[in-house]
Design a protein around this motif. Structure first.
Motif, PDB file in Angstrom:
ATOM      1  N   SER A 249      43.945 144.606  99.917  1.00 33.45           N
ATOM      2  CA  SER A 249      44.896 144.503 101.024  1.00 33.45           C
ATOM      3  C   SER A 249      44.987 143.063 101.540  1.00 33.45           C
ATOM      4  O   SER A 249      46.085 142.561 101.810  1.00 33.45           O
ATOM      5  N   ALA A 250      43.836 142.394 101.647  1.00 39.30           N
ATOM      6  CA  ALA A 250      43.834 141.006 102.123  1.00 39.30           C
ATOM      7  C   ALA A 250      44.539 140.081 101.129  1.00 39.30           C
ATOM      8  O   ALA A 250      45.336 139.220 101.517  1.00 39.30           O
ATOM      9  N   PHE A 251      44.264 140.279  99.841  1.00 37.66           N
ATOM     10  CA  PHE A 251      44.902 139.432  98.824  1.00 37.66           C
ATOM     11  C   PHE A 251      46.414 139.661  98.782  1.00 37.66           C
ATOM     12  O   PHE A 251      47.188 138.720  98.547  1.00 37.66           O
ATOM     13  N   GLN A 252      46.825 140.889  99.023  1.00 37.14           N
ATOM     14  CA  GLN A 252      48.256 141.171  99.037  1.00 37.14           C
ATOM     15  C   GLN A 252      48.946 140.504 100.229  1.00 37.14           C
ATOM     16  O   GLN A 252      50.119 140.111 100.138  1.00 37.14           O
ATOM     17  N   LYS A 253      48.232 140.344 101.327  1.00 40.87           N
ATOM     18  CA  LYS A 253      48.792 139.634 102.474  1.00 40.87           C
ATOM     19  C   LYS A 253      48.963 138.152 102.158  1.00 40.87           C
ATOM     20  O   LYS A 253      49.889 137.501 102.660  1.00 40.87           O
ATOM     21  N   VAL A 254      48.077 137.622 101.334  1.00 41.27           N
ATOM     22  CA  VAL A 254      48.240 136.240 100.872  1.00 41.27           C
ATOM     23  C   VAL A 254      49.581 136.105 100.163  1.00 41.27           C
ATOM     24  O   VAL A 254      50.352 135.166 100.408  1.00 41.27           O
ATOM     25  N   LEU A 255      49.871 137.069  99.294  1.00 36.20           N
ATOM     26  CA  LEU A 255      51.118 137.024  98.526  1.00 36.20           C
ATOM     27  C   LEU A 255      52.342 137.270  99.402  1.00 36.20           C
ATOM     28  O   LEU A 255      53.432 136.788  99.092  1.00 36.20           O
ATOM     29  N   LYS A 256      52.162 137.992 100.493  1.00 35.18           N
ATOM     30  CA  LYS A 256      53.266 138.211 101.418  1.00 35.18           C
ATOM     31  C   LYS A 256      53.633 136.905 102.123  1.00 35.18           C
ATOM     32  O   LYS A 256      54.811 136.614 102.360  1.00 35.18           O
ATOM     33  N   ILE A 257      52.603 136.122 102.439  1.00 39.60           N
ATOM     34  CA  ILE A 257      52.836 134.826 103.086  1.00 39.60           C
ATOM     35  C   ILE A 257      53.384 133.811 102.082  1.00 39.60           C
ATOM     36  O   ILE A 257      54.304 133.049 102.369  1.00 39.60           O
ATOM     37  N   LYS A 258      52.803 133.824 100.887  1.00 32.37           N
ATOM     38  CA  LYS A 258      53.202 132.860  99.855  1.00 32.37           C
ATOM     39  C   LYS A 258      53.362 133.606  98.536  1.00 32.37           C
ATOM     40  O   LYS A 258      52.412 133.736  97.759  1.00 32.37           O
ATOM     41  N   PRO A 259      54.554 134.110  98.239  1.00 38.23           N
ATOM     42  CA  PRO A 259      54.763 134.972  97.065  1.00 38.23           C
ATOM     43  C   PRO A 259      54.461 134.311  95.726  1.00 38.23           C
ATOM     44  O   PRO A 259      54.244 135.006  94.744  1.00 38.23           O
ATOM     45  N   ASN A 260      54.436 133.004  95.672  1.00 34.05           N
ATOM     46  CA  ASN A 260      54.168 132.322  94.402  1.00 34.05           C
ATOM     47  C   ASN A 260      52.765 131.718  94.362  1.00 34.05           C
ATOM     48  O   ASN A 260      52.519 130.729  93.674  1.00 34.05           O
ATOM     49  N   ASP A 261      51.841 132.336  95.089  1.00 32.66           N
ATOM     50  CA  ASP A 261      50.474 131.802  95.122  1.00 32.66           C
ATOM     51  C   ASP A 261      49.697 132.281  93.896  1.00 32.66           C
ATOM     52  O   ASP A 261      49.414 133.470  93.743  1.00 32.66           O
ATOM     53  N   HIS A 262      49.337 131.346  93.050  1.00 32.06           N
ATOM     54  CA  HIS A 262      48.621 131.654  91.808  1.00 32.06           C
ATOM     55  C   HIS A 262      47.292 132.355  92.088  1.00 32.06           C
ATOM     56  O   HIS A 262      46.953 133.363  91.463  1.00 32.06           O
ATOM     57  N   HIS A 263      46.532 131.803  93.038  1.00 31.93           N
ATOM     58  CA  HIS A 263      45.220 132.383  93.350  1.00 31.93           C
ATOM     59  C   HIS A 263      45.360 133.788  93.940  1.00 31.93           C
ATOM     60  O   HIS A 263      44.507 134.651  93.713  1.00 31.93           O
ATOM     61  N   GLY A 264      46.430 134.008  94.707  1.00 33.90           N
ATOM     62  CA  GLY A 264      46.646 135.334  95.284  1.00 33.90           C
ATOM     63  C   GLY A 264      46.781 136.394  94.209  1.00 33.90           C
ATOM     64  O   GLY A 264      46.178 137.478  94.295  1.00 33.90           O
ATOM     65  N   TYR A 265      47.560 136.106  93.166  1.00 29.27           N
ATOM     66  CA  TYR A 265      47.702 137.063  92.057  1.00 29.27           C
ATOM     67  C   TYR A 265      46.392 137.207  91.286  1.00 29.27           C
ATOM     68  O   TYR A 265      46.015 138.312  90.883  1.00 29.27           O
ATOM     69  N   HIS A 266      45.706 136.095  91.093  1.00 26.57           N
ATOM     70  CA  HIS A 266      44.440 136.152  90.355  1.00 26.57           C
ATOM     71  C   HIS A 266      43.428 137.041  91.081  1.00 26.57           C
ATOM     72  O   HIS A 266      42.790 137.910  90.470  1.00 26.57           O
ATOM     73  N   ASN A 267      43.304 136.825  92.384  1.00 23.80           N
ATOM     74  CA  ASN A 267      42.357 137.630  93.166  1.00 23.80           C
ATOM     75  C   ASN A 267      42.781 139.087  93.240  1.00 23.80           C
ATOM     76  O   ASN A 267      41.943 139.994  93.237  1.00 23.80           O
ATOM     77  N   THR A 268      44.091 139.315  93.312  1.00 21.25           N
ATOM     78  CA  THR A 268      44.592 140.693  93.282  1.00 21.25           C
ATOM     79  C   THR A 268      44.198 141.368  91.968  1.00 21.25           C
ATOM     80  O   THR A 268      43.786 142.536  91.950  1.00 21.25           O
ATOM     81  N   GLY A 269      44.297 140.615  90.871  1.00 20.69           N
ATOM     82  CA  GLY A 269      43.865 141.133  89.574  1.00 20.69           C
ATOM     83  C   GLY A 269      42.398 141.511  89.572  1.00 20.69           C
ATOM     84  O   GLY A 269      42.002 142.554  89.029  1.00 20.69           O
ATOM     85  N   LEU A 270      41.564 140.666  90.195  1.00 12.88           N
ATOM     86  CA  LEU A 270      40.133 140.970  90.278  1.00 12.88           C
ATOM     87  C   LEU A 270      39.879 142.281  91.020  1.00 12.88           C
ATOM     88  O   LEU A 270      39.051 143.098  90.597  1.00 12.88           O
ATOM     89  N   ALA A 271      40.593 142.473  92.134  1.00 16.06           N
ATOM     90  CA  ALA A 271      40.408 143.696  92.922  1.00 16.06           C
ATOM     91  C   ALA A 271      40.852 144.929  92.129  1.00 16.06           C
ATOM     92  O   ALA A 271      40.154 145.949  92.098  1.00 16.06           O
TER      93      ALA A 271
END
Length: 505
Positions: A249-271
């Motif tokens: 949920s936290a990582f998805q909020k990162v992507l909501k703020i910055k939809p093209n954040d590479h680390h956000g997708y990477h961390n979402t993948g980890l979760a």
């Protein structure tokens, strides 16, 4: 705000004070110069103040004001010269010390800035001078002296930025509790600065106090709900607590703020990976790759997922992409080779290990795994040589010794006194490995002498009481025994004893 180095400067502040000191507020040339500075007409101020100094060569205020003008015009050499002349005339002109120090600091002449601040502070101890001394000492890499200066500043009057910077230095020195104490003091002065709570959370995270880290990150988010880094670190804290849904949920909020954040997708993948939602994890990593094509970590993790799903060809392709991006990614080589082993493509596995050894010739894991592969192919001589190289690289790893002893046994080669003594000395407290060595040694003695004393089984049980054979594969030893003639029966009896050993324990 807190990320920027704050140097206390009172450029133009003195201009205002100067007006009040002129009795009667007569509209003198000097005052016209001051007013020009205040309205940012700096070149006009220079022209007027030059005339003032021509008539009043000892006017320290005029030198200070023209220094301000030059500073604003980015004529730093002239500004320094004017500030120093003001100090020469009036050694108590604190504003000139401050602003000369600012110019030196901006030019990265930290030693000169430090000397000015120290001179001024000696004449008149001042909170802001101590603070600036602290920042300058930081720039000079003198962390302890910087802390001392900040503490002096705080003794005169508690200052938020001094506490904050002390906390940052203590963090750098890995004195995490002192860092926390300093950050907490900063919040006592102002508890509405989100970055301080972020720093507190990050310090707790380093200390592995994840729950406290989460509380601090949440406070930072309440104060600044659009700050991406707070959600990212919050997610990492939840991840470390194995609360993967909350991390997601936290990582998805990162992507909501910055939809093209590479680390956000990477961390979402980890979760997603931890939640065993493998396809969603792959999708997230692929989004990361779209944003950053050289995401070797994303390719590597995709390879891991396909390996779990036993889609070894897809996994191998992903590992190859990770290696193409970074050919020193040894784990990717090892994982790719394991894929080939699972596919029974041993020669390809050997090729991958050899390629990796060229990149990292001093890596124990590579030689150990290569030795295992040769062993699977019953290329015992190559396996023996490879295990010996693994031991040479890292003599403190027991696995290569055990495999080497078994290979020496089934090739009817001596263990060697030096190798045996080294092993027993290094692994005397490792009961499982010592038991394995004793097994091979017993087989070796039976093969040499035809039999052993009848008490050897009782002695073995006594020595290895409560021990168990774990995941033993006897195939190579059985083949070796079956090729024997004179000692076969005694060896088979010993083998039967070892195979049933766990049943009697």
């Amino acid at each position: 705000m807190m990320k920027k180095i704050v140097i206390v400067s009172i450029i133009c502040l003195y201009s205002v004070l100067s007006l009040s000191e002129d009795k009667g507020f007569a509209f003198t040339p000097y005052m016209r110069g001051v007013i020009c500075n205040q309205i940012q007409a700096y070149q006009a101020a220079v022209n007027i103040l030059k005339e003032v100094l021509a008539d009043e060569p000892n006017n320290d205020k005029a030198y200070y004001q023209i220094g301000v003008s030059y500073f604003k015009l980015n004529q730093q050499d002239k500004a320094i010269s004017a500030f120093e002349k003001s100090i020469e005339i009036n050694p108590k002109n604190l504003a000139a010390y401050f602003d000369a120090g600012v110019v030196y600091f901006e030019r990265k002449h930290y030693e000169k800035a430090l000397k000015l601040y120290q001179r001024a502070n000696k004449a008149m101890p001042n909170q802001d001078f101590y603070h600036n001394i602290g920042i300058t000492q930081e720039m000079l890499g003198k962390s302890v002296k910087a802390i001392e200066a900040y503490q002096k500043s705080i003794e005169i009057k508690p200052k938020l930025d001094s506490y904050y910077r002390m906390g940052a230095i203590y963090s750098k020195l890995k004195q995490h509790q002192k860092a926390l104490d300093a950050y907490q003091q900063a919040t006592n002065i102002n508890n509405f600065i989100p970055e301080i709570y972020f720093r507190i959370g990050y310090t707790y995270e380093i200390m592995k106090k994840h729950k406290k880290a989460i509380d601090s990150y949440k406070r930072a988010i309440n104060l600044d709900p659009k700050k991406l880094i707070n959600y990212k670190e919050l997610g990492i804290s939840y991840y470390n607590l194995k609360q993967y849904n909350k991390a997601l949920s936290a990582f998805q909020k990162v992507l909501k703020i910055k939809p093209n954040d590479h680390h956000g997708y990477h961390n979402t993948g980890l979760a997603y990976y931890k939640l065993k939602q493998y396809q969603k994890a792959i999708d997230a990593y692929q989004e990361a790759i779209k944003i950053k094509a050289d995401s070797r970590g994303a390719y590597y993790n995709i390879g891991n997922i396909y390996a779990i799903l036993k889609q070894y060809n897809k996994s191998t392709n992903a590992y190859q992409m990770a290696i193409n991006i970074n050919n020193k990614n040894i784990d990717a080589y090892v994982r790719m080779a394991l894929n080939y082993l699972n596919l029974k493509q041993y020669k390809k596995a050997i090729g991958v290990f050899q390629q990796a050894i060229i990149v990292k010739p001093d890596n124990y894991k590579l030689y150990y795994s290569l030795g295992h592969t040769y062993n699977e192919l019953k290329q015992y001589k190559k396996a023996t040589k490879t295990y010996k190289q693994a031991i040479k690289i890292d003599p403190n790893q027991g696995g290569a010794y055990i495999n080497l002893f078994e290979l020496l046994l089934i090739q009817d080669q001596v263990f060697g006194q030096k190798l045996s003594n080294t092993f027993k000395k290094k692994f005397s407290s490792d009961k499982d490995r010592i038991m394995s060595f004793d097994v091979f040694n017993i087989f070796k003695k039976i093969d040499m002498h035809g039999t052993l004393k009848q008490t050897w089984q009782q002695n073995f049980r006594s020595k290895h009481k409560n021990a168990k054979f774990k995941d033993w594969v006897w195939g190579d030893i059985e083949d070796w025994i079956n090729n024997k003639t004179k000692s076969r029966m005694a060896l088979q009896s010993a083998l039967k004893f070892f195979k049933t050993f766990n049943e009697f324990e």
